[in-house]
Design a protein around this motif. Structure first.
Motif, short mmCIF file in Angstrom:
data_model
loop_
_atom_site.label_atom_id
_atom_site.label_comp_id
_atom_site.label_asym_id
_atom_site.label_seq_id
_atom_site.Cartn_x
_atom_site.Cartn_y
_atom_site.Cartn_z
N LEU A 46 4.85 6.80 -16.60
CA LEU A 46 5.64 7.94 -16.16
C LEU A 46 6.85 7.45 -15.37
O LEU A 46 7.95 7.97 -15.52
N GLU A 47 6.67 6.42 -14.58
CA GLU A 47 7.79 5.86 -13.82
C GLU A 47 8.89 5.35 -14.75
O GLU A 47 10.07 5.60 -14.52
N GLU A 77 -1.96 14.00 0.29
CA GLU A 77 -1.26 12.73 0.46
C GLU A 77 -0.84 12.16 -0.89
O GLU A 77 0.30 11.70 -1.06
N ALA A 78 -1.73 12.19 -1.88
CA ALA A 78 -1.40 11.68 -3.21
C ALA A 78 -0.34 12.57 -3.87
O ALA A 78 0.58 12.06 -4.51
N TYR A 79 -0.45 13.87 -3.70
CA TYR A 79 0.51 14.81 -4.28
C TYR A 79 1.88 14.59 -3.67
O TYR A 79 2.89 14.52 -4.38
N ALA A 80 1.93 14.46 -2.35
CA ALA A 80 3.21 14.23 -1.67
C ALA A 80 3.83 12.91 -2.14
O ALA A 80 5.04 12.85 -2.40
N LYS A 85 7.96 10.12 -5.17
CA LYS A 85 8.26 9.16 -6.25
C LYS A 85 9.15 9.83 -7.30
O LYS A 85 10.12 9.24 -7.77
N ILE A 86 8.84 11.06 -7.65
CA ILE A 86 9.67 11.80 -8.60
C ILE A 86 11.08 11.97 -8.03
O ILE A 86 12.07 11.78 -8.72
N ILE A 94 16.34 19.18 -9.42
CA ILE A 94 15.64 20.16 -8.60
C ILE A 94 14.17 20.05 -9.00
O ILE A 94 13.84 20.06 -10.19
N ILE A 95 13.31 19.91 -8.03
CA ILE A 95 11.88 19.76 -8.29
C ILE A 95 11.19 21.07 -7.95
O ILE A 95 11.36 21.61 -6.85
#
Length: 182
Positions: A46-47, A77-80, A85-86, A94-95
């Motif tokens: 994905l990166e 924490e993982a979601y943040a 990273k995105i 815009i996310i």
């Protein structure tokens, strides 16, 4: 799998790029190359994909598979980290972080893990990532849930996933909250 359903049963595949797969979690989002992310014969992480292609908007819907793993805090924490990273890989995008879609009432009442209380706790945390500038929180639950806050029972075949024809409701919700057709 819910986002995969949106890909398969909506019209968005014609106007959007999907990086989705059944059983994908926030914990394995950036791990190893994915079978479903390809350029030619090359499998990408994905990166790599987000580094090679810049998007104006990125929509993130992930979280139901993580319900039985870790704590709400470790999930957040993982979601943040994933959102940061995105942001790093998509500096001009815009996310839209989407609230986790709730489950139907029967599932909610009977399952100690996959229930709307646990989903709502995580959604409150996800919403804190929105800054109103380039990260926004949107919650499809307002379009797919009944007056009690449960996923409409007749809209789901397994109390968790939408039936094919109801992905149009989610698509319409997204169209009204930021997606513009070309």
């Amino acid at each position: 799998s819910r986002t995969q359903g949106l890909y398969e049963y909506s019209n968005l595949a014609d106007v959007a790029t999907f990086y989705s797969k059944t059983s994908l979690t926030v914990y394995n989002l950036f791990e190893k190359p994915k079978d479903f992310i390809r350029e030619g014969d090359e499998k990408l992480t994905l990166e790599q994909a987000l580094s090679r292609h810049q998007f104006k908007k990125v929509y993130l819907m992930i979280g139901i598979n993580e319900m039985g793993t870790g704590t709400p805090e470790s999930f957040f924490e993982a979601y943040a980290r994933a959102v940061y990273k995105i942001r790093e890989l998509q500096p001009d995008a815009i996310i839209f972080v989407q609230g986790i879609m709730r489950v139907a009432g029967q599932k909610n009442a009977s399952d100690p893990v996959f229930n709307n209380t646990n989903i709502n706790i995580r959604n409150v945390e996800i919403e804190t990532l929105a800054n109103g500038k380039d990260v926004f929180y949107i919650d499809v639950n307002e379009a797919v849930c009944d007056e009690n806050g449960n996923l409409y029972a007749d809209w789901t075949f397994d109390q968790i996933h939408l039936k094919a024809k109801y992905y149009q409701v989610w698509e319409n919700f997204l169209m009204e909250h930021g997606i513009v057709k070309k």
